[in-house]
Write a protein that holds these residues in place. Structure first.
Motif, PDB file in Angstrom:
ATOM      1  N   GLU A  56       0.909  -1.156   0.000  1.00 35.94           N
ATOM      2  CA  GLU A  56      -0.111   0.061  -0.040  1.00 35.94           C
ATOM      3  C   GLU A  56       0.786   1.197  -0.145  1.00 35.94           C
ATOM      4  N   PRO A  57       0.988   2.064  -1.091  1.00 39.14           N
ATOM      5  CA  PRO A  57       2.031   3.009  -1.243  1.00 39.14           C
ATOM      6  C   PRO A  57       1.619   4.232  -0.257  1.00 39.14           C
ATOM      7  N   ASP A  58       0.687   4.339  -0.037  1.00 36.23           N
ATOM      8  CA  ASP A  58       0.551   5.559   1.086  1.00 36.23           C
ATOM      9  C   ASP A  58       0.830   5.172   2.560  1.00 36.23           C
ATOM     10  N   ALA A  59       0.817   3.817   2.879  1.00 33.54           N
ATOM     11  CA  ALA A  59       1.268   3.479   4.102  1.00 33.54           C
ATOM     12  C   ALA A  59       2.831   3.315   4.009  1.00 33.54           C
ATOM     13  N   VAL A  60       3.281   3.005   3.116  1.00 30.88           N
ATOM     14  CA  VAL A  60       4.625   2.786   3.028  1.00 30.88           C
ATOM     15  C   VAL A  60       5.570   4.223   3.068  1.00 30.88           C
ATOM     16  N   LEU A  61       4.786   5.168   2.295  1.00 29.32           N
ATOM     17  CA  LEU A  61       5.276   6.361   2.488  1.00 29.32           C
ATOM     18  C   LEU A  61       5.209   7.139   4.009  1.00 29.32           C
ATOM     19  N   ARG A  62       4.078   6.791   4.349  1.00 29.70           N
ATOM     20  CA  ARG A  62       3.756   7.258   5.831  1.00 29.70           C
ATOM     21  C   ARG A  62       4.909   6.778   6.716  1.00 29.70           C
ATOM     22  N   PHE A 107       9.901  12.962  -4.643  1.00 23.25           N
ATOM     23  CA  PHE A 107       9.323  11.883  -5.591  1.00 23.25           C
ATOM     24  C   PHE A 107       8.521  10.902  -4.635  1.00 23.25           C
ATOM     25  N   PRO A 108       7.365  11.381  -4.411  1.00 31.77           N
ATOM     26  CA  PRO A 108       6.681  10.570  -3.174  1.00 31.77           C
ATOM     27  C   PRO A 108       5.948   9.165  -3.950  1.00 31.77           C
ATOM     28  N   ILE A 109       6.818   8.417  -4.504  1.00 34.62           N
ATOM     29  CA  ILE A 109       6.263   7.358  -5.050  1.00 34.62           C
ATOM     30  C   ILE A 109       7.251   6.014  -4.426  1.00 34.62           C
ATOM     31  N   VAL A 110       6.467   4.995  -4.754  1.00 31.70           N
ATOM     32  CA  VAL A 110       7.205   3.645  -4.002  1.00 31.70           C
ATOM     33  C   VAL A 110       7.556   2.703  -5.165  1.00 31.70           C
ATOM     34  N   PRO A 111       8.824   2.659  -5.835  1.00 33.51           N
ATOM     35  CA  PRO A 111       9.041   1.679  -7.009  1.00 33.51           C
ATOM     36  C   PRO A 111       9.040   0.458  -6.532  1.00 33.51           C
ATOM     37  N   VAL A 112       8.494  -0.436  -7.455  1.00 36.09           N
ATOM     38  CA  VAL A 112       8.444  -1.934  -7.151  1.00 36.09           C
ATOM     39  C   VAL A 112       9.137  -2.594  -8.246  1.00 36.09           C
ATOM     40  N   ARG A 113       9.277  -1.940  -9.512  1.00 36.68           N
ATOM     41  CA  ARG A 113       9.937  -2.685 -10.479  1.00 36.68           C
ATOM     42  C   ARG A 113      10.538  -1.688 -11.464  1.00 36.68           C
ATOM     43  N   GLY A 114      11.648  -2.026 -12.107  1.00 39.38           N
ATOM     44  CA  GLY A 114      12.300  -1.171 -13.167  1.00 39.38           C
ATOM     45  C   GLY A 114      12.816  -2.268 -14.384  1.00 39.38           C
ATOM     46  N   ASP A 115      12.800  -1.406 -15.333  1.00 40.49           N
ATOM     47  CA  ASP A 115      13.180  -2.080 -16.789  1.00 40.49           C
ATOM     48  C   ASP A 115      13.591  -0.932 -17.580  1.00 40.49           C
ATOM     49  N   THR A 129       9.892  27.880  -9.384  1.00 39.60           N
ATOM     50  CA  THR A 129       9.531  27.461 -10.872  1.00 39.60           C
ATOM     51  C   THR A 129      10.028  26.112 -11.037  1.00 39.60           C
ATOM     52  N   ALA A 130      11.378  25.926 -10.789  1.00 34.31           N
ATOM     53  CA  ALA A 130      12.014  24.712 -10.848  1.00 34.31           C
ATOM     54  C   ALA A 130      11.496  23.548  -9.993  1.00 34.31           C
ATOM     55  N   ALA A 131      11.031  23.648  -8.826  1.00 33.95           N
ATOM     56  CA  ALA A 131      10.479  22.914  -7.888  1.00 33.95           C
ATOM     57  C   ALA A 131       9.117  22.423  -8.465  1.00 33.95           C
ATOM     58  N   ASP A 132       8.377  23.722  -9.057  1.00 37.29           N
ATOM     59  CA  ASP A 132       7.095  23.207  -9.585  1.00 37.29           C
ATOM     60  C   ASP A 132       7.018  22.376 -10.950  1.00 37.29           C
ATOM     61  N   VAL A 133       8.171  22.647 -11.603  1.00 34.50           N
ATOM     62  CA  VAL A 133       8.293  21.934 -13.063  1.00 34.50           C
ATOM     63  C   VAL A 133       8.699  20.594 -12.594  1.00 34.50           C
ATOM     64  N   ARG A 134       9.571  20.443 -11.625  1.00 32.88           N
ATOM     65  CA  ARG A 134       9.780  19.012 -11.320  1.00 32.88           C
ATOM     66  C   ARG A 134       8.542  18.207 -10.828  1.00 32.88           C
ATOM     67  N   ALA A 135       7.707  18.600  -9.955  1.00 37.33           N
ATOM     68  CA  ALA A 135       6.523  18.364  -9.553  1.00 37.33           C
ATOM     69  C   ALA A 135       5.589  17.984 -10.855  1.00 37.33           C
ATOM     70  N   ALA A 136       5.546  19.004 -11.712  1.00 35.28           N
ATOM     71  CA  ALA A 136       4.792  18.791 -13.073  1.00 35.28           C
ATOM     72  C   ALA A 136       5.286  17.753 -14.080  1.00 35.28           C
ATOM     73  N   CYS A 137       6.464  17.547 -13.733  1.00 34.73           N
ATOM     74  CA  CYS A 137       7.098  16.466 -14.715  1.00 34.73           C
ATOM     75  C   CYS A 137       6.597  14.923 -14.158  1.00 34.73           C
ATOM     76  N   LEU A 138       6.723  14.993 -12.652  1.00 35.73           N
ATOM     77  CA  LEU A 138       6.091  13.698 -12.351  1.00 35.73           C
ATOM     78  C   LEU A 138       4.748  13.353 -12.440  1.00 35.73           C
ATOM     79  N   LYS A 139       4.138  14.464 -12.492  1.00 31.39           N
ATOM     80  CA  LYS A 139       2.779  14.124 -12.669  1.00 31.39           C
ATOM     81  C   LYS A 139       2.528  13.347 -14.210  1.00 31.39           C
TER      82      LYS A 139
END
Length: 460
Positions: A12-18, A34-42, A398-408
């Protein structure tokens, strides 16, 4: 993308992040961006626990030369595990270490490898920097160090002293007492206020005259340390002519020259090692990140004349990472055999050209720079008063907002440079043409959206 069993990871990503927020230190960095929980990569793609996929343009801060879980790397790891090889043997000789050293020395610049020695350090690049500083202090009997504005060399004591970021140094009293800070060429924000080639010429002249001035205040140093392309400093490449001047200045004064290739190495800048662009041969090279094929590994390679250490002079428990040496040897050979450095040069030039064109359309992009697949896009407030070189004020918000917009948009990019206002692109060398276009499309869309939504006068 490779298909994995659906039950490989159930979280559960929200629980892991918490739990991460509750249990990890406040010094965590990338997890905040990057508030994400990576589980696979290729390859260049990572998948989060929520099922979303992202193009990873951070690549472990440049560690993943071949991207995530490359078959060449996985095969080397499986083969080593299946062989029964000991995974930890301190600094004893092993076939894996011997193979790695052969593979590494085969890539080193001409005129360096034939009289080089290698020291296996702790698992991170910062320890290799510490080893380099200690080695040169031992060899020369001196204690001072020459380092540069914008530099990043690590976070342990000696490496932090060489690092330029004031914010991380301020809490540590006396950290840079023996470091003389020199101006690094940075055309967009030239330390001399002139920019271009003239700025690099002044940097070299200043360095030479300072060292020769009997009242300049600089005691003969143990070494000079520099990056051929500053990474955390904002993807700022040093001019080749300036690097040749630094080599001349240090050689004439018998000052060992250490080049930090932790992030620039293994094809990242379009040659196997960034020093190859200028043709200089340093006295020592600090290597980590990509040399371990995604696993922790750091080494110091240096001219044999400086090998004056006594046994145990620089040691550590985790210097015998068998898996990293196997993965690293496979990575080094694959990058060389497939000419991925050449690929980085070609794709990087194409990406930079498109970013330059985007700069003409979006005035918030103040500068585009870099080498190979080590690119920086500095964001500015176009309405702010320019300096003497024409550079507008940095726009970190602006840079921080661009980083967040990229993640979206499914794109992972990180920031660096002055005020963290530079978007840095460090894709793996195996990036496809289609992925390169997707990175630029998503970045351009993110920049356009952020700047369009921000009222005039609030872009910094």
């Amino acid at each position: 993308m490779t298909t994995y069993p659906t039950d490989l990871v159930t979280v559960e990503p929200d629980a892991v992040l918490r739990r991460q927020r509750d249990r990890e230190s406040s010094a965590r960095t990338y997890a905040r961006s990057f508030p994400i929980v990576p589980v696979r990569g290729d390859g260049m793609v990572i998948e989060g626990a929520d099922g979303r996929r992202y193009l990873d343009c951070l690549s472990g801060a440049g560690t993943l030369a071949l991207g995530h879980n490359h078959p060449v790397v996985l095969e080397a790891i499986r083969r080593t595990v299946d062989s029964g090889a000991p995974l930890h043997v301190l600094d004893l000789a092993t076939p894996e270490k011997d193979e790695f050293t052969d593979a590494l020395f085969a890539t080193l610049p001409a005129g360096f490898a034939d009289r080089a020695r290698i020291h296996f350090c702790g698992p991170a690049g910062t320890d290799a920097v510490e080893a380099a500083l200690k080695l040169m202090q031992t060899a020369t009997g001196r204690h001072g160090l020459l380092a540069f504005t914008g530099a990043y060399h690590g976070m342990t004591t000696g490496a932090l002293a060489a690092t330029a970021n004031v914010a991380v140094k301020e809490p540590v009293a006396g950290i840079a007492a023996d470091v003389t800070r020199l101006p690094y060429p940075y055309p967009y924000r030239c330390p001399f206020g002139v920019g271009g080639e003239r700025g690099a010429e002044l940097s070299a002249a200043y360095t030479e005259r300072l060292l020769d001035d009997p009242a300049g205040g600089v005691v003969p140093p143990a070494a000079m340390i520099l990056e051929a392309v500053q990474g955390e400093g904002g993807a700022v490449p040093a001019p080749d002519g300036w690097l040749r001047q630094m080599r001349r200045i240090t050689a004439e004064r018998e000052i060992p020259l250490i080049v930090d290739e932790v992030q620039t190495g293994v094809g990242r800048t379009g040659t196997f090692w960034a020093v190859e662009h200028s043709g200089i041969v340093p006295d020592a090279m600090v290597l980590s990140k990509a040399i371990g094929g995604s696993l922790p590994l750091a080494v110091l390679v240096y001219h044999e004349d400086y090998d004056g250490w006594l046994p145990g002079a620089h040691t550590g428990t985790f210097r015998g990472n068998t898996l990293a040496m196997a993965a690293g040897a496979a990575t080094l050979r694959h990058v060389a055999s497939e000419d991925l450095a050449g690929r980085a040069a070609t794709v990087g030039a194409r990406m930079k050209a498109r970013l330059d064109a985007l700069r003409a359309e979006l005035p918030v992009i103040g500068d585009v720079r870099g080498r190979g697949l080590m690119l920086g896009v500095e964001l500015v407030d176009p309405e702010g008063a320019p300096d003497s070189c024409g550079a507008h004020p940095a726009a970190p918000r602006t840079a921080a907002d661009v980083r967040a917009a990229c993640l979206k948009r499914g794109l992972i990019v990180e920031l660096g440079g002055r005020y963290d206002a530079t978007v840095r692109l460090l894709p793996p060398l195996v990036i496809t043409d289609e992925q390169a276009e997707a990175v630029l499309d998503r970045l351009a869309d993110a920049v356009a959206e952020v700047t369009a939504s921000r009222p005039a006068g609030r872009r910094s």
